[in-house]
Scaffold this motif. Sequence first.
Motif, PDB file in Angstrom:
ATOM      1  N   LEU A 203       0.861  -1.418   0.002  1.00  0.00           N
ATOM      2  CA  LEU A 203      -0.006  -0.158  -0.038  1.00  0.00           C
ATOM      3  C   LEU A 203       0.815   1.332   0.078  1.00  0.00           C
ATOM      4  CD1 LEU A 203      -2.843  -0.783   2.381  1.00  0.00           C
ATOM      5  CD2 LEU A 203      -3.077  -0.816   0.138  1.00  0.00           C
ATOM      6  N   LYS A 204       2.004   1.267   0.455  1.00  0.00           N
ATOM      7  CA  LYS A 204       2.931   2.041   0.708  1.00  0.00           C
ATOM      8  C   LYS A 204       3.761   2.513  -0.884  1.00  0.00           C
ATOM      9  CE  LYS A 204       5.887   4.533   4.129  1.00  0.00           C
ATOM     10  NZ  LYS A 204       6.931   4.574   5.074  1.00  0.00           N
ATOM     11  N   GLN A 205       3.435   1.509  -1.478  1.00  0.00           N
ATOM     12  CA  GLN A 205       4.420   1.502  -2.863  1.00  0.00           C
ATOM     13  C   GLN A 205       3.948   2.813  -3.598  1.00  0.00           C
ATOM     14  OE1 GLN A 205       6.872  -0.348  -3.001  1.00  0.00           O
ATOM     15  NE2 GLN A 205       7.471  -0.558  -5.230  1.00  0.00           N
ATOM     16  N   GLU A 206       2.957   3.287  -3.690  1.00  0.00           N
ATOM     17  CA  GLU A 206       2.620   4.514  -4.505  1.00  0.00           C
ATOM     18  C   GLU A 206       3.507   5.694  -3.961  1.00  0.00           C
ATOM     19  OE1 GLU A 206      -1.344   7.673  -4.828  1.00  0.00           O
ATOM     20  OE2 GLU A 206      -1.641   5.572  -4.124  1.00  0.00           O
ATOM     21  N   HIS A 207       3.574   5.817  -2.518  1.00  0.00           N
ATOM     22  CA  HIS A 207       4.231   6.899  -2.048  1.00  0.00           C
ATOM     23  C   HIS A 207       5.900   6.586  -2.359  1.00  0.00           C
ATOM     24  CE1 HIS A 207       6.610   9.530   0.838  1.00  0.00           C
ATOM     25  NE2 HIS A 207       7.150   8.318   1.356  1.00  0.00           N
ATOM     26  N   TRP A 208       6.495   5.526  -2.556  1.00  0.00           N
ATOM     27  CA  TRP A 208       7.748   5.252  -2.771  1.00  0.00           C
ATOM     28  C   TRP A 208       8.154   5.684  -4.287  1.00  0.00           C
ATOM     29  CZ3 TRP A 208       7.699  -0.273  -0.426  1.00  0.00           C
ATOM     30  CH2 TRP A 208       7.761   0.030   0.954  1.00  0.00           C
ATOM     31  N   VAL A 209       7.181   5.241  -5.119  1.00  0.00           N
ATOM     32  CA  VAL A 209       7.137   5.665  -6.658  1.00  0.00           C
ATOM     33  C   VAL A 209       7.054   7.003  -6.863  1.00  0.00           C
ATOM     34  CG1 VAL A 209       6.116   5.447  -8.634  1.00  0.00           C
ATOM     35  CG2 VAL A 209       6.299   3.619  -7.389  1.00  0.00           C
ATOM     36  N   THR A 210       6.224   7.684  -6.015  1.00  0.00           N
ATOM     37  CA  THR A 210       6.174   9.147  -6.294  1.00  0.00           C
ATOM     38  C   THR A 210       7.318   9.639  -5.774  1.00  0.00           C
ATOM     39  OG1 THR A 210       3.571   9.031  -5.719  1.00  0.00           O
ATOM     40  CG2 THR A 210       4.902  11.157  -5.461  1.00  0.00           C
ATOM     41  N   VAL A 211       7.930   9.474  -4.640  1.00  0.00           N
ATOM     42  CA  VAL A 211       9.487   9.889  -4.279  1.00  0.00           C
ATOM     43  C   VAL A 211      10.312   9.792  -5.180  1.00  0.00           C
ATOM     44  CG1 VAL A 211      11.145   9.921  -2.340  1.00  0.00           C
ATOM     45  CG2 VAL A 211       8.618   9.782  -1.836  1.00  0.00           C
ATOM     46  N   LEU A 212      10.447   8.472  -5.722  1.00  0.00           N
ATOM     47  CA  LEU A 212      11.381   8.042  -6.678  1.00  0.00           C
ATOM     48  C   LEU A 212      11.442   9.151  -7.955  1.00  0.00           C
ATOM     49  CD1 LEU A 212      13.710   6.174  -7.490  1.00  0.00           C
ATOM     50  CD2 LEU A 212      12.000   4.741  -8.608  1.00  0.00           C
ATOM     51  N   ILE A 213      10.148   9.583  -8.391  1.00  0.00           N
ATOM     52  CA  ILE A 213       9.846  10.306  -9.702  1.00  0.00           C
ATOM     53  C   ILE A 213      10.597  11.777  -9.142  1.00  0.00           C
ATOM     54  CG2 ILE A 213       8.121  11.405 -11.144  1.00  0.00           C
ATOM     55  CD1 ILE A 213       6.489   8.661 -10.912  1.00  0.00           C
ATOM     56  N   GLN A 214      10.122  12.404  -8.198  1.00  0.00           N
ATOM     57  CA  GLN A 214      10.486  13.502  -7.553  1.00  0.00           C
ATOM     58  C   GLN A 214      12.042  13.501  -7.573  1.00  0.00           C
ATOM     59  OE1 GLN A 214       8.625  13.830  -3.774  1.00  0.00           O
ATOM     60  NE2 GLN A 214       6.510  14.589  -4.746  1.00  0.00           N
ATOM     61  N   ARG A 215      12.529  12.557  -7.264  1.00  0.00           N
ATOM     62  CA  ARG A 215      14.222  12.389  -7.087  1.00  0.00           C
ATOM     63  C   ARG A 215      14.724  12.130  -8.763  1.00  0.00           C
ATOM     64  NH1 ARG A 215      15.159   9.575  -1.439  1.00  0.00           N
ATOM     65  NH2 ARG A 215      14.095  11.020  -0.308  1.00  0.00           N
ATOM     66  N   HIS A 216      13.967  12.149  -9.623  1.00  0.00           N
ATOM     67  CA  HIS A 216      14.303  11.927 -11.121  1.00  0.00           C
ATOM     68  C   HIS A 216      15.061  10.587 -11.251  1.00  0.00           C
ATOM     69  CE1 HIS A 216      13.269  16.085 -11.686  1.00  0.00           C
ATOM     70  NE2 HIS A 216      14.263  16.455 -10.862  1.00  0.00           N
ATOM     71  N   GLY A 217      14.695   9.667 -10.212  1.00  0.00           N
ATOM     72  CA  GLY A 217      15.214   8.330 -10.465  1.00  0.00           C
ATOM     73  C   GLY A 217      14.622   7.490 -11.528  1.00  0.00           C
ATOM     74  N   TRP A 218      13.390   8.011 -11.983  1.00  0.00           N
ATOM     75  CA  TRP A 218      12.725   7.289 -13.065  1.00  0.00           C
ATOM     76  C   TRP A 218      11.905   8.398 -13.675  1.00  0.00           C
ATOM     77  CZ3 TRP A 218       7.919   4.034 -11.520  1.00  0.00           C
ATOM     78  CH2 TRP A 218       7.293   3.445 -12.882  1.00  0.00           C
ATOM     79  N   SER A 219      12.298   8.451 -15.044  1.00  0.00           N
ATOM     80  CA  SER A 219      11.777   9.271 -15.905  1.00  0.00           C
ATOM     81  C   SER A 219      10.404   8.750 -16.498  1.00  0.00           C
ATOM     82  CB  SER A 219      12.646   9.753 -17.088  1.00  0.00           C
ATOM     83  OG  SER A 219      12.930   8.380 -17.995  1.00  0.00           O
ATOM     84  N   THR A 220       9.462   9.606 -16.446  1.00  0.00           N
ATOM     85  CA  THR A 220       7.864   9.265 -17.272  1.00  0.00           C
ATOM     86  C   THR A 220       7.898   9.880 -18.656  1.00  0.00           C
ATOM     87  OG1 THR A 220       7.065  11.104 -16.209  1.00  0.00           O
ATOM     88  CG2 THR A 220       6.813   8.926 -14.995  1.00  0.00           C
ATOM     89  N   PRO A 221       7.247   9.007 -19.680  1.00  0.00           N
ATOM     90  CA  PRO A 221       6.829   9.740 -20.964  1.00  0.00           C
ATOM     91  C   PRO A 221       6.317  11.031 -20.685  1.00  0.00           C
ATOM     92  CG  PRO A 221       5.453   8.030 -20.498  1.00  0.00           C
ATOM     93  CD  PRO A 221       6.383   8.055 -19.249  1.00  0.00           C
ATOM     94  N   ASN A 222       6.400  11.819 -21.953  1.00  0.00           N
ATOM     95  CA  ASN A 222       5.606  13.287 -21.839  1.00  0.00           C
ATOM     96  C   ASN A 222       4.283  13.070 -22.414  1.00  0.00           C
ATOM     97  OD1 ASN A 222       7.803  14.632 -20.934  1.00  0.00           O
ATOM     98  ND2 ASN A 222       8.799  14.655 -22.825  1.00  0.00           N
TER      99      ASN A 222
END
Length: 222
Positions: A203-222
């Motif tokens: 359930l906390k995975q959503e938070h971890w993924v959000t933080v990862l994106i904020q830290r530019h550890g995972w780029s998302t498509p435009n």
Amino acid sequence: MNWPKVREELGLSDEVTFHVRGRSAKVKVTRNIHYGESERYCEDCIQYRLYRGHTTVVNAWGAIGFGYKSPLIFVDGTCKKGAFKQVDYLVQVLKHLRPILDAFALIIYTLGLVPLFMEDGNTAHGHKSATNCCAQYRSKHGMVLLTHPSTSPDMNPIEKCWRWIKQALHRRRYQPTTEAEMRQAVLEEWEAIPQEWINKLILKQEHWVTVLIQRHGWSTPN
């Protein structure tokens, strides 16, 4: 990936390796640079490992899901230094996976979802072609995999389960000295992991993924 949509329907699998008769070492793996020394010796930031020199390898496979934890399967690798290859994964894991997936599906269907299965990029899983034995078996038996980039960060919550086990083994007064003792100890610690704790990880995975994106550890498509 739309994680909030799929998080509860995922069956998250992975392999882990333990070494018997290795020399203990502490490896810091999740230390937050903004907290400085406050996390230096925090148990949640340390994973205990064994150096590989002169050790016996014990490979295990497991899977977790929301409301589910699979039986632990020990894999005997036939490659050099105990590593396993596609035929090992097929015979010792995939061919025993159907009842595991069925049990997980019974839980997921009650939530109105369709179960997905996640494997990492280990070459033994046979993801690089559709003609190898593992890919053909998954296709034949309708095992639906979660698509994810091969170079994406390893965010699989089961990694924290492996850390739980390794930390528990390190705290044992008597360390396993044979392969049989290691298997028994790992099995005991796997069974001791609370399902409620696993559910919270997912359930906390959503938070971890959000933080990862904020830290530019995972780029998302435009």
